[in-house]
Design a protein around this motif. Structure first.
Motif, PDB file in Angstrom:
ATOM      1  N   LEU A 249     -61.415 -35.500 -16.380  1.00 55.24           N
ATOM      2  CA  LEU A 249     -62.017 -36.362 -15.366  1.00 55.24           C
ATOM      3  C   LEU A 249     -62.870 -37.442 -16.017  1.00 55.24           C
ATOM      4  O   LEU A 249     -62.792 -38.623 -15.635  1.00 55.24           O
ATOM      5  N   ALA A 250     -63.678 -37.072 -16.992  1.00 58.98           N
ATOM      6  CA  ALA A 250     -64.556 -38.039 -17.654  1.00 58.98           C
ATOM      7  C   ALA A 250     -63.752 -39.126 -18.371  1.00 58.98           C
ATOM      8  O   ALA A 250     -64.080 -40.311 -18.293  1.00 58.98           O
ATOM      9  N   ILE A 251     -62.689 -38.734 -19.052  1.00 57.46           N
ATOM     10  CA  ILE A 251     -61.859 -39.709 -19.775  1.00 57.46           C
ATOM     11  C   ILE A 251     -61.104 -40.595 -18.790  1.00 57.46           C
ATOM     12  O   ILE A 251     -61.023 -41.824 -18.972  1.00 57.46           O
ATOM     13  N   ALA A 252     -60.563 -39.994 -17.746  1.00 52.06           N
ATOM     14  CA  ALA A 252     -59.810 -40.770 -16.757  1.00 52.06           C
ATOM     15  C   ALA A 252     -60.684 -41.846 -16.118  1.00 52.06           C
ATOM     16  O   ALA A 252     -60.278 -43.008 -15.984  1.00 52.06           O
ATOM     17  N   LYS A 253     -61.887 -41.476 -15.738  1.00 53.01           N
ATOM     18  CA  LYS A 253     -62.780 -42.456 -15.100  1.00 53.01           C
ATOM     19  C   LYS A 253     -63.184 -43.559 -16.071  1.00 53.01           C
ATOM     20  O   LYS A 253     -63.270 -44.734 -15.700  1.00 53.01           O
ATOM     21  N   LYS A 254     -63.391 -43.202 -17.329  1.00 54.41           N
ATOM     22  CA  LYS A 254     -63.767 -44.207 -18.321  1.00 54.41           C
ATOM     23  C   LYS A 254     -62.627 -45.206 -18.522  1.00 54.41           C
ATOM     24  O   LYS A 254     -62.846 -46.420 -18.569  1.00 54.41           O
ATOM     25  N   LEU A 255     -61.399 -44.707 -18.629  1.00 57.94           N
ATOM     26  CA  LEU A 255     -60.256 -45.604 -18.817  1.00 57.94           C
ATOM     27  C   LEU A 255     -60.016 -46.470 -17.578  1.00 57.94           C
ATOM     28  O   LEU A 255     -59.709 -47.663 -17.694  1.00 57.94           O
ATOM     29  N   LEU A 256     -60.163 -45.892 -16.397  1.00 57.42           N
ATOM     30  CA  LEU A 256     -60.021 -46.675 -15.173  1.00 57.42           C
ATOM     31  C   LEU A 256     -61.070 -47.773 -15.110  1.00 57.42           C
ATOM     32  O   LEU A 256     -60.762 -48.924 -14.760  1.00 57.42           O
TER      33      LEU A 256
END
Length: 247
Positions: A20-27
């Motif tokens: 979740l943390a990585i996905a939000k950062k990339l988004l």
């Protein structure tokens, strides 16, 4: 660090924890992201406000046929795949000596921690090869380097992930594709929160900084690893252990 405008990433285990943390950062840095998880409600709650940038797919990631269909769906939607981050994983039953480990639990942990990462990387590599570019990050663990007593299934499965990273890194080194792993020590996630307190204390006591890592620290390093800037490191397992591993 440059942004990820125009890039397409796939994150497994995207509904919680490190995924979740990585996905939000990339988004937030401009990427389009395919979000793979079994938790439909969490995916909807976390990512519905990114309708143009995200494609949420609910699946059992230990089924190769469903993984292949998910990758095809993301390719059809976004046209390419630049990044894969394999975050989905479980510890399995812990605080258990090896002679008491059940074969059923061992297989379950390997299916999710190792085989699912194999299925996803196998599925995305043809697209990356066609574009002569790609970034694959397998989330391993310090347990895969050193072994944690009481965690045979988890430690062995993450050691297998590290072994796969070394092989894939060498195989695609001349194709513009880097394949690396990240080996965190204890990161404060729901996965860790669900573990027995004695097991968490055992792991934390081994860290010279005497604390858990944060999701922000892990996401920052993961984002660098899958960036264009990280262009001359492959087959490598990055340390994120507060000083526990220094090799």
């Amino acid at each position: 660090m440059t942004d990820f405008q125009g890039q397409v990433a796939i994150i497994t285990g995207a509904a919680s924890g490190l995924g979740l943390a990585i996905a939000k950062k990339l988004l937030n840095e401009g990427a389009k992201v395919g979000l793979l998880d079994y938790n439909e409600t969490a995916l909807k709650n976390e990512f519905d406000h990114f309708p143009d940038q995200s494609e949420s797919i609910v699946l059992d990631i230990t089924r190769q046929d469903l993984v292949e269909s998910a990758i095809e769906q993301i390719l059809k939607r976004f046209g390419r795949i630049d990044i894969l981050v394999n975050c989905a994983g479980i510890t399995g039953i812990t605080n258990t000596h090896s002679h008491l480990v059940s074969s059923e639990n061992l297989h379950k942990v390997f299916e999710l921690n190792f085989m699912a990462s194999f299925y996803t990387s196998k599925a995305v590599l043809p697209s990356m090869l066609a574009n002569n570019y790609g970034r694959i990050l397998h989330i391993a663990s310090i347990a895969g380097k050193e072994g944690n007593a009481g965690m045979l299934a988890y430690s062995a499965s993450k050691a297998a992930v590290i072994g796969m990273t070394k092989v894939q890194g060498k195989e695609y080194a001349e194709n513009g594709i880097t394949v690396n792993a990240l080996a965190p020590a204890v990161i404060q996630t729901p996965l860790v929160a669900a573990m027995p307190e004695a097991q968490v204390k055992y792991m934390t006591d081994k860290i010279p900084m005497k604390r858990c890592g944060t999701l922000e620290e892990a996401a920052n390093l993961a984002t660098y690893i899958v960036s264009k800037e990280n262009s001359f490191t492959t087959g490598f397992t990055f340390d994120l252990s507060g000083g526990r591993a220094t090799y």
